[in-house]
Design a protein around this motif. Structure first.
Motif, mmCIF file in Angstrom:
data_model
loop_
_atom_site.group_PDB
_atom_site.id
_atom_site.type_symbol
_atom_site.label_atom_id
_atom_site.label_comp_id
_atom_site.label_asym_id
_atom_site.label_seq_id
_atom_site.Cartn_x
_atom_site.Cartn_y
_atom_site.Cartn_z
ATOM 1 N N GLY A 143 0.780 -1.229 0.000
ATOM 2 C CA GLY A 143 0.000 0.000 0.000
ATOM 3 C C GLY A 143 0.806 1.270 0.000
ATOM 4 N N VAL A 144 2.110 1.195 0.255
ATOM 5 C CA VAL A 144 2.906 2.422 0.272
ATOM 6 C C VAL A 144 3.447 2.706 -1.123
ATOM 7 N N ASP A 145 3.643 3.973 -1.402
ATOM 8 C CA ASP A 145 4.162 4.401 -2.702
ATOM 9 C C ASP A 145 5.348 5.333 -2.444
ATOM 10 N N VAL A 146 6.521 4.744 -2.318
ATOM 11 C CA VAL A 146 7.731 5.500 -2.021
ATOM 12 C C VAL A 146 8.662 5.420 -3.222
ATOM 13 N N THR A 147 8.994 6.577 -3.775
ATOM 14 C CA THR A 147 9.899 6.623 -4.923
ATOM 15 C C THR A 147 11.322 6.305 -4.466
ATOM 16 N N MET A 148 11.980 5.400 -5.171
ATOM 17 C CA MET A 148 13.329 4.973 -4.808
ATOM 18 C C MET A 148 14.360 5.579 -5.763
ATOM 19 N N ILE B 119 11.503 9.297 5.901
ATOM 20 C CA ILE B 119 10.462 10.327 5.966
ATOM 21 C C ILE B 119 9.265 9.952 5.109
ATOM 22 N N ASN B 120 9.508 9.583 3.848
ATOM 23 C CA ASN B 120 8.402 9.297 2.930
ATOM 24 C C ASN B 120 7.656 8.024 3.308
ATOM 25 N N LEU B 121 8.364 7.006 3.769
ATOM 26 C CA LEU B 121 7.702 5.774 4.190
ATOM 27 C C LEU B 121 6.762 6.044 5.359
ATOM 28 N N ASN B 122 7.237 6.766 6.346
ATOM 29 C CA ASN B 122 6.408 7.007 7.526
ATOM 30 C C ASN B 122 5.259 7.971 7.239
ATOM 31 N N ARG B 123 5.436 8.888 6.307
ATOM 32 C CA ARG B 123 4.307 9.740 5.891
ATOM 33 C C ARG B 123 3.228 8.905 5.218
ATOM 34 N N GLU B 124 3.657 7.965 4.380
ATOM 35 C CA GLU B 124 2.703 7.071 3.729
ATOM 36 C C GLU B 124 1.958 6.236 4.766
ATOM 37 N N ARG C 231 1.418 6.923 7.895
ATOM 38 C CA ARG C 231 0.521 7.768 8.694
ATOM 39 C C ARG C 231 -0.688 8.218 7.876
ATOM 40 N N ASP C 232 -0.466 8.685 6.675
ATOM 41 C CA ASP C 232 -1.565 9.221 5.863
ATOM 42 C C ASP C 232 -2.561 8.141 5.448
#
Length: 299
Positions: free
Chosen positions: A123-128, A156-161, A163-164
């Motif tokens: 479910g997460v969308d983190v650009t690598m 940062i981006n993983l944890n924002r995903e 949380r959101d």
């Protein structure tokens, strides 16, 4: 003869046992066999034994002096491009082939570990931005700086995903090992002239104040603090695989307690070893899952 064969064929003298042979033969620490042999032979070098004790206090004194200088003129002589040109020249000219191999291998493995975590959090969308250098040329393109930025941006981006989207990192019954290379990492042969004598630890100790000199005080502080994210990455991986039994050797500890920059060189070596150990553990789990799948299909 492979690097591992050097230790496998080493004679064992019961009255004078080789300490590096003992560590190589010990399998309690997950580590790629060939990389372990390369690292241990590097550790047993004369420069590490005799030169490092002289270099380390000088390097730490340089860090203190540069810290004072940077507090007065924080942005003087700063250039990431110049920094990485100097690092490239230094690695090509003075660093041993084994040390260069381990440095490039670290970027490669680090990218795969972060990709593994992302692939196993549905479910997460983190650009690598994977870094997979196979020779020294990519060093000139801000390789070290981008490595640090990748780690911060990923956390940062993983944890924002999470949380959101109201998601959670959980144990996966079936792991996605698509990002993990279980074959030999294709690092090309490194420069091997008479000047390439510096071992890994000595090279890192020398390069740390050089890194500090060409970066702003903020950039250097951020880079050294990134080492304490080892525990964060280890905890994320342990949640996914459902075990932290073999992640206890992470020594760059609590990320909420920032350390001074003085021991950054030593901690950087620990950072590299933590990445090696985690990647080796993932390869071990990958092989076990593949073996279980094969047994299931046969049954």
């Amino acid at each position: 003869m492979s690097e591992a064969d050097y230790f496998k064929n080493m004679k064992h003298d019961r009255n004078d046992p080789n300490p590096f042979l003992a560590i190589f033969m010990d399998t309690s620490i997950p580590f790629d066999e060939e990389a372990k042999a390369i690292y241990l032979r590097d550790c047993s070098s004369k420069t590490r034994q005799f030169l490092l004790p002289l270099l380390r206090p000088l390097a730490r004194l340089a860090i203190i002096l540069l810290q004072i200088y940077k507090s007065v003129v924080p942005n003087a002589l700063t250039s990431s491009k110049a920094l990485h040109r100097v690092l490239y020249w230094g690695m090509k000219t003075f660093v041993s082939p084994s040390a260069n191999h381990m440095i490039l291998r670290h970027f490669y493995l680090g990218s795969e570990v972060l990709q593994f975590i992302r692939d196993n959090v549905p479910g997460v969308d983190v650009t690598m931005n994977p870094l997979k250098p196979t020779n020294l040329e990519p060093v000139k393109d801000d390789l070290f700086l981008i490595h640090d930025l990748n780690l911060y941006n990923f956390i940062i981006n993983l944890n924002r995903e999470l949380r959101d989207k109201g998601l959670e990192v959980k144990k996966r019954d079936r792991l996605n090992f698509g990002a993990i290379t279980s074959t030999r990492i294709p690092i090309e042969p490194m420069p091997d002239r008479w000047t390439n004598f510096l071992d890994l630890t000595s090279a890192i100790e020398i390069f740390t104040p050089v890194y500090q000199m060409f970066l702003t005080d903020n950039d250097f502080w951020r880079a050294t603090n990134s080492l304490q994210l080892d525990e964060t990455v280890g905890l994320l991986a342990s949640k996914i695989i459902g075990s932290n039994d073999r992640l206890a050797l992470i020594n760059n500890k609590h990320p909420m307690v920032p350390l001074t920059t003085l021991r950054a060189g030593f901690r950087l070596v620990l950072h590299g070893l933590a990445t090696e150990q985690l990647h080796a553990l993932l390869i071990e789990l990958k092989h076990k899952q593949e073996h279980a799948d094969l047994s299931w299909n046969r049954g």
